[in-house]
Scaffold this motif. Sequence first.
Motif, short mmCIF file in Angstrom:
data_model
loop_
_atom_site.label_atom_id
_atom_site.label_comp_id
_atom_site.label_asym_id
_atom_site.label_seq_id
_atom_site.Cartn_x
_atom_site.Cartn_y
_atom_site.Cartn_z
N ILE A 37 0.83 -1.21 0.00
CA ILE A 37 0.00 0.00 0.00
C ILE A 37 0.87 1.25 0.00
CG2 ILE A 37 -1.77 1.27 1.27
CD1 ILE A 37 -2.71 -1.46 2.40
N ASP A 38 1.99 1.22 0.72
CA ASP A 38 2.89 2.38 0.74
C ASP A 38 3.33 2.75 -0.67
OD1 ASP A 38 2.71 1.89 3.46
OD2 ASP A 38 4.76 1.15 3.67
N GLY A 39 3.42 1.76 -1.54
CA GLY A 39 3.91 1.99 -2.89
C GLY A 39 3.06 2.95 -3.69
N LEU A 40 1.78 3.11 -3.33
CA LEU A 40 0.94 4.07 -4.04
C LEU A 40 1.50 5.48 -3.91
CD1 LEU A 40 -2.59 2.71 -3.03
CD2 LEU A 40 -1.50 2.54 -5.28
N ARG A 98 -7.57 -17.54 2.52
CA ARG A 98 -6.33 -16.81 2.23
C ARG A 98 -6.18 -16.52 0.74
NH1 ARG A 98 -4.55 -20.41 5.87
NH2 ARG A 98 -3.51 -21.70 4.31
N VAL A 99 -6.49 -17.49 -0.12
CA VAL A 99 -6.31 -17.28 -1.56
C VAL A 99 -7.25 -16.20 -2.07
CG1 VAL A 99 -6.46 -18.33 -3.84
CG2 VAL A 99 -5.44 -19.62 -1.94
N GLU A 100 -8.51 -16.24 -1.64
CA GLU A 100 -9.45 -15.18 -2.01
C GLU A 100 -8.93 -13.82 -1.56
OE1 GLU A 100 -14.13 -15.82 -2.11
OE2 GLU A 100 -13.23 -16.75 -0.34
N ALA A 101 -8.44 -13.77 -0.33
CA ALA A 101 -7.94 -12.51 0.22
C ALA A 101 -6.73 -12.01 -0.57
CB ALA A 101 -7.56 -12.71 1.69
N GLN A 102 -5.84 -12.90 -0.90
CA GLN A 102 -4.64 -12.52 -1.66
C GLN A 102 -5.00 -11.94 -3.02
OE1 GLN A 102 -2.68 -16.31 -1.77
NE2 GLN A 102 -1.83 -16.13 0.30
N MET A 103 -5.89 -12.61 -3.72
CA MET A 103 -6.24 -12.17 -5.07
C MET A 103 -6.98 -10.85 -5.07
SD MET A 103 -4.73 -14.35 -6.89
CE MET A 103 -5.36 -13.95 -8.52
N LEU A 104 -7.90 -10.67 -4.11
CA LEU A 104 -8.62 -9.40 -4.03
C LEU A 104 -7.66 -8.26 -3.72
CD1 LEU A 104 -11.41 -7.94 -4.06
CD2 LEU A 104 -11.43 -8.24 -1.57
N HIS A 105 -6.75 -8.50 -2.77
CA HIS A 105 -5.78 -7.48 -2.37
C HIS A 105 -4.94 -7.04 -3.57
CE1 HIS A 105 -3.06 -5.59 0.69
NE2 HIS A 105 -2.18 -5.74 -0.29
N LEU A 106 -4.38 -8.00 -4.27
CA LEU A 106 -3.49 -7.67 -5.38
C LEU A 106 -4.24 -7.04 -6.55
CD1 LEU A 106 -1.30 -10.88 -5.18
CD2 LEU A 106 -0.58 -8.57 -4.57
N ASP A 107 -5.44 -7.52 -6.80
CA ASP A 107 -6.23 -6.96 -7.90
C ASP A 107 -6.60 -5.51 -7.62
OD1 ASP A 107 -7.74 -7.13 -10.38
OD2 ASP A 107 -9.53 -7.14 -9.14
N LEU A 108 -7.13 -5.23 -6.43
CA LEU A 108 -7.53 -3.86 -6.10
C LEU A 108 -6.33 -2.92 -6.02
CD1 LEU A 108 -10.25 -4.51 -3.36
CD2 LEU A 108 -10.61 -3.81 -5.73
N LEU A 109 -5.23 -3.41 -5.45
CA LEU A 109 -4.04 -2.58 -5.33
C LEU A 109 -3.47 -2.25 -6.71
CD1 LEU A 109 -2.34 -1.31 -3.07
CD2 LEU A 109 -0.88 -3.35 -3.13
#
Length: 389
Positions: A224-227, A313-324
């Motif tokens: 998130i910091d990367g934004l 965890r997999v659902e969470a990972q994919m949503l996180h990366l997609d939205l970010l």
Amino acid sequence: MTMNLQHGYGKSRKIDELSATGAISGVILSSGDEDVETLSATVATCRRVGVRTLLDPQTYIYSTSPAGTARHHQSQGIAYGTMHWSQDATRVSQQVRDVAAANAAIGISEVMIAPACKQSTFSDIWTPLSLQFARTAAKDWGGTRTIASVVIEDVAFDDWNSVADWLDVATTLDVRGFYLLVDRGRRDYPSAPWSPLRLENLMRLIYNLSELNEFEVHWGYSDIDGLLGVAAGGTSMAAGWHYSLRQFAISKWQPSDARGGLAAPRVYMPRLWAALRAEGEVGRILETEQPEKLLPKGFIGRFADRPLAEWGRVEAQMLHLDLLGRSAKKLSGMDSVTSRLDAVGASLEGARAHYRQLSRQNVLLPALYQARVESYLEAVEGFRGSESL
């Protein structure tokens, strides 16, 4: 580029799926997490789906005390045991050739990340060696094929004068760009709020390299910091599926007796600039009058027929990366740093207002989340003032 996927073990089909949504534009491969055959297959996958690949040689793990280890470096010819700040030019040249060979073995030849050592500051005893790696790689590979590495502790950003002195030298390098890794010394996730001054000076570094000197700047493990790095003009940010791929810590590769448990699944919420624990924290927001104002689009519908406890965890990972990745892509598409900063500032002010509203509704979340937003806001304001933006 916008967001790089920070690669590690256990990738499954994540590269295929995230490239299909447009969330990622590149993959930074971990040389320590896969053998040559598997990395070659990963490179082939990336080519098939149209995303760029860079190999992080991770040589910096050998410049620490105690030195780090990586399971697959030996087979790739880049396991050095230890590295010393005083090593001679012959040793530097050999290591640069080794890294080029490791890239060639998995099918990468276009652009390569140069080897590096870890620095405490921009003027410590390791600084000359880090610059020499970049110069030697650029000479051997060609400047347009070379990404110099800067692997440094966050305390180095306490003093802008030392950063500026380093920039005077770094901007003379004949390289395509810089791969930036910042070690904040901890591995807990989410990480503690930044010192606003350190983050401000990091943004200034990115801005000076990218906007003023036209280098590519790739901030690895930034999450998130990367934004904020993208807002400052950075070419890309990076995040991965495991929490250890979302923040950089050299201790990841050093010997340790610690035993970690399974990480709790989280939900990335762009409007709050935070990844909240699914059980407990997100549950409280679901109980508010209008949870759809905060939660990602379509999230509530996923739990029409199942409990939140089943969020995996997999659902969470994919949503996180997609939205970010979508957020990074939107930011990078803006026509100026000023417009990016305006957008980030407005979003952070909105997050501040949301936290206050939640507090008024007695939805109590860890103070860490709002404190991170406050540090972001202070850093952005300081950066704009320092660079007259």
